[in-house]
Scaffold this active site. Structure first.
Site, short mmCIF file in Angstrom:
data_model
loop_
_atom_site.label_atom_id
_atom_site.label_comp_id
_atom_site.label_asym_id
_atom_site.label_seq_id
_atom_site.Cartn_x
_atom_site.Cartn_y
_atom_site.Cartn_z
N ASN A 163 3.99 134.80 172.45
CA ASN A 163 4.81 133.34 171.59
C ASN A 163 5.76 133.07 171.31
O ASN A 163 6.82 132.20 171.73
CB ASN A 163 3.66 131.91 170.59
CG ASN A 163 3.57 132.33 169.05
OD1 ASN A 163 3.38 134.06 169.74
ND2 ASN A 163 3.52 131.74 168.87
N GLU A 261 -2.79 137.79 160.98
CA GLU A 261 -3.04 136.30 160.79
C GLU A 261 -3.47 135.76 162.52
O GLU A 261 -3.16 135.95 163.54
CB GLU A 261 -1.92 136.61 161.47
CG GLU A 261 -0.71 137.42 159.67
CD GLU A 261 -0.82 136.36 158.73
OE1 GLU A 261 -0.83 135.27 158.93
OE2 GLU A 261 -1.14 137.47 158.16
N CYS A 295 2.02 129.48 166.14
CA CYS A 295 1.24 128.57 165.11
C CYS A 295 0.88 127.94 163.97
O CYS A 295 0.11 127.42 163.76
CB CYS A 295 0.06 129.84 164.76
SG CYS A 295 1.78 130.90 163.77
N GLU A 474 1.22 137.97 155.15
CA GLU A 474 1.96 138.86 155.26
C GLU A 474 3.89 138.57 154.23
O GLU A 474 3.21 137.75 153.56
CB GLU A 474 3.12 138.72 156.85
CG GLU A 474 1.80 138.95 157.67
CD GLU A 474 1.77 139.28 159.44
OE1 GLU A 474 2.36 138.66 159.71
OE2 GLU A 474 1.90 140.49 160.02
P1 NDP Z 1 -4.74 137.02 171.31
O1 NDP Z 1 -5.74 137.14 170.70
O2 NDP Z 1 -5.35 136.41 173.28
O3 NDP Z 1 -3.75 138.45 171.68
C1 NDP Z 1 -2.80 138.93 170.77
C2 NDP Z 1 -2.70 140.10 170.82
O4 NDP Z 1 -4.09 141.06 170.76
C3 NDP Z 1 -2.22 140.07 172.50
O5 NDP Z 1 -1.68 141.45 172.24
C4 NDP Z 1 -4.03 140.38 173.14
O6 NDP Z 1 -3.40 141.53 174.27
C5 NDP Z 1 -4.20 141.25 172.20
N1 NDP Z 1 -5.81 142.21 172.33
C6 NDP Z 1 -6.74 140.92 173.44
N2 NDP Z 1 -7.73 141.51 173.38
C7 NDP Z 1 -8.25 141.95 172.23
C8 NDP Z 1 -9.01 142.98 171.97
N3 NDP Z 1 -10.26 142.63 172.07
N4 NDP Z 1 -8.25 143.97 170.78
C9 NDP Z 1 -7.38 143.87 169.61
N5 NDP Z 1 -6.31 143.63 171.38
C10 NDP Z 1 -6.24 142.38 171.71
O7 NDP Z 1 -3.00 135.63 171.00
P2 NDP Z 1 -2.15 135.47 172.48
O8 NDP Z 1 -1.73 136.54 172.81
O9 NDP Z 1 -3.06 134.02 173.43
O10 NDP Z 1 -1.40 134.33 171.38
C11 NDP Z 1 -1.74 133.06 170.80
C12 NDP Z 1 -2.12 133.09 169.12
O11 NDP Z 1 -2.62 133.49 168.22
C13 NDP Z 1 -3.31 131.64 168.52
O12 NDP Z 1 -4.01 131.26 168.30
C14 NDP Z 1 -2.09 131.63 168.27
O13 NDP Z 1 -2.07 130.09 167.12
C15 NDP Z 1 -2.29 132.69 167.59
N6 NDP Z 1 -0.65 133.02 166.55
C16 NDP Z 1 -0.79 133.58 165.11
C17 NDP Z 1 -0.16 133.38 164.71
C18 NDP Z 1 0.10 133.51 162.85
O14 NDP Z 1 0.92 133.86 162.06
N7 NDP Z 1 -1.49 132.89 161.82
C19 NDP Z 1 1.48 133.49 164.86
C20 NDP Z 1 2.24 133.40 166.53
C21 NDP Z 1 0.27 132.92 167.61
P3 NDP Z 1 -3.21 140.45 175.69
O15 NDP Z 1 -1.78 139.79 175.54
O16 NDP Z 1 -2.30 141.56 176.39
O17 NDP Z 1 -4.11 139.92 176.03
#
Ligand code: NDP
Length: 493
Positions: A163, A261, A295, A474
């Site tokens: 995002n 996070e 988020c 963080e």
């Molecule tokens: P995901 O959890 O799908 O993915 C996050 C990252 O993890 C990506 O690089 C993804 O790779 C990777 N990933 C996916 N599956 C695995 C696994 N089994 N093991 C290790 N890594 C993995 O989240 P999104 O990318 O869809 O992002 C949106 C989410 O992030 C929302 O829920 C949002 O709220 C949260 N978010 C939280 C924030 C915070 O500070 N609390 C800030 C920003 C977002 P790939 O993309 O290749 O699947």
């Protein structure tokens, strides 16, 4: 869709993104690439490495080899290299912003003015913070003295989402590197471009080889290989709650240090004594910035009943006035949803909201701009009323341009509604009554509370969530403490 690299020739000169391992830009060992789609056109415009555990192992070896020299380098020298990286981000702001906008779908002006400058600040902040990072000592009268050592962990893993791609990527990498660790990092495969450009910046800035290694690819392949790697002993992850739980499940038996996070479902509470005009304007911004794909966006808006109708009319009018469309146009306020998958997910929640009895006040459907964005993934900013706190629309993270409005009568009632989800990342509240602001802030179950503002960030403050929004913090010293091991030394006098 996966494509074999050899089948790519007819698409040249579209750029093939490469991994950054041991200071070099490399194709993945598999030589397989994944289509990288521009969400505002729906077209493939580059290719992302489809790396696997072999690339992760290579990256780990490079990082481990680089660790002794990097961790023993003087803080000042490390800081200077990071400052050079931050200066290069600043110099290439426009190039990075354009790449981010094309890759993610966000308005170009937002990337130019907000996200890329923040990526630069992340690196600058931790490059300078490390020079002021001191540890404690505890004297026991004249008997003994204790002092605390905070030393780098070794090779750490950083995994970030799609995002705010470069912003969140650098938010992790900067404190990890500043405190003397070497890093294996994975950006989201959905938005890999600025991490790739960042690897070129690191090369140009003279970051020693192996200190940072960027492995592109799918989460379940690259991310999980990082988490499962027995010698990567700390993982900093930002992403969805379900992925966070999976990471914790694998990492916990290995006793890895974890910072998670995760998702949010943030309440935005509007009291009748707010500054009305500022509140409506800020609420629109908090709902729809970056298509609601932040988020920290407020997705459940609670309005004190005496001003509910007035707020609703003004809020909906301002939402209807938001320009949707080509992210590269200056007037665009709402760009494209990041992927077809996510576009379908957000629209599925419109159907769920309707089934639950929600009344769509505006939006609720896909938007088709004219011209070259006609096949992009656009959704009209959507406002829904008439739903209770316990329904799926108000409990589950949607992460798109969709908010609900609900009236409330008392402070106690709104606290119960606001605290009713499994999440606890951020809360926004609007009131001119200082005592009420303090009371509500103290009783909200979230890691961050904004009063009469949204997304006002000081990088020194602790950042993170409670409940299913995460574990750990963080920001500022919290990040530097996460990326170091703490040891107490007690000396008897
Ligand atoms: P995901 O959890 O799908 O993915 C996050 C990252 O993890 C990506 O690089 C993804 O790779 C990777 N990933 C996916 N599956 C695995 C696994 N089994 N093991 C290790 N890594 C993995 O989240 P999104 O990318 O869809 O992002 C949106 C989410 O992030 C929302 O829920 C949002 O709220 C949260 N978010 C939280 C924030 C915070 O500070 N609390 C800030 C920003 C977002 P790939 O993309 O290749 O699947």
């Amino acid at each position: 869709m996966l494509r074999n690299c050899s089948a790519l020739s007819r698409f040249e000169p579209m750029e093939k993104i490469l991994n950054y391992i041991n200071g070099a830009l490399l194709a993945p060992i598999s030589n397989e690439f994944i289509d990288n789609i521009n969400p505002s056109t729906g077209e493939v415009y580059s290719y992302c490495p489809d790396s696997d555990e072999r690339d992760v192992a290579l990256a780990y070896d490079a990082a481990a080899a680089a660790f002794p020299a990097w961790s023993n380098m003087s803080v000042n020298e490390r800081s200077n290299i990071l400052l050079k990286i931050s200066r290069l981000i600043e110099e290439r702001n426009d190039e990075l912003a354009l790449a981010e906008s094309i890759d993610q779908g966000k308005p170009l002006w937002l990337a130019k003015l907000g996200e890329i400058p923040r990526a630069k600040s992340n690196i600058h902040f931790f490059a300078t913070a490390i020079e002021h990072f001191a540890s404690e000592s505890h004297a026991m009268g004249n008997h003994a003295i204790n002092y605390t050592l905070r030393t780098p962990i070794g090779v750490v893993g950083c995994i970030s989402p799609w995002n705010l791609p470069l912003y969140l990527f650098t938010w992790k990498i900067a404190p990890a590197l500043a405190s003397g660790n070497c890093v294996v990092a994975k950006p989201s495969e959905v938005t890999p471009m600025t991490a790739y450009l960042f690897s070129k910046i690191c090369i140009d800035a003279g970051l020693p080889q192996g200190v940072l290694n960027i492995v592109h690819g799918l989460g379940p392949k690259v991310g999980s290989a990082m988490v499962a790697h027995e010698k990567i002993t700390a993982i900093s992850f930002t992403g969805g709650t379900k992925t966070g739980a999976e990471i914790a499940r694998i990492a916990a038996p290995m006793f890895k240090k974890l910072s998670l996070e995760l998702g949010g479902k943030n309440p935005n509470i509007v009291f009748a004594d707010c500054d009305f005009e500022k509140t409506v304007k800020e609420s629109v911004r908090a709902s729809f910035t970056n298509q609601g794909e932040i988020c920290l966006c407020g997705s459940r808006i609670y309005i004190e009943r005496s001003i509910y109708e007035k707020f609703k009319i003004e809020f909906v009018a301002q939402v209807k006035a938001l320009t949707i469309g080509d992210p590269l146009h200056e007037s665009t306020k709402v760009g494209a949803i990041v992927s077809k998958l996510h576009f379908d997910k957000v629209l599925s929640y419109v159907s769920i909201a309707k089934e639950e009895g929600g009344n769509i006040l505006t939006g609720g459907k896909a938007y088709k701009p004219e011209g070259n964005c006609a096949n992009g993934y656009f959704i009209e900013p959507t406002v829904i009323e008439g739903l209770g706190s316990e329904c799926r629309t108000n409990q589950e993270e949607i992460f798109g341009p969709l908010v609900t409005l609900q009236p409330f009568d008392t402070e106690q009632e709104v606290l119960e509604m606001a605290n009713s989800t499994p999440y606890g990342l951020a809360c926004i509240l609007f009131t001119e009554n200082l005592s009420k602001a303090h009371r509500v802030a103290a009783n909200i179950k979230s890691g961050i509370v904004w009063v009469n503002c949204w997304l006002l960030r000081d990088l020194r403050t602790p950042f993170g969530g409670v409940k299913q929004s995460g574990v750990g913090r963080e920001g500022g010293w919290e990040a530097l403490k996460f990326f170091t091991e703490t040891k107490n030394v007690c000396i008897k006098i």
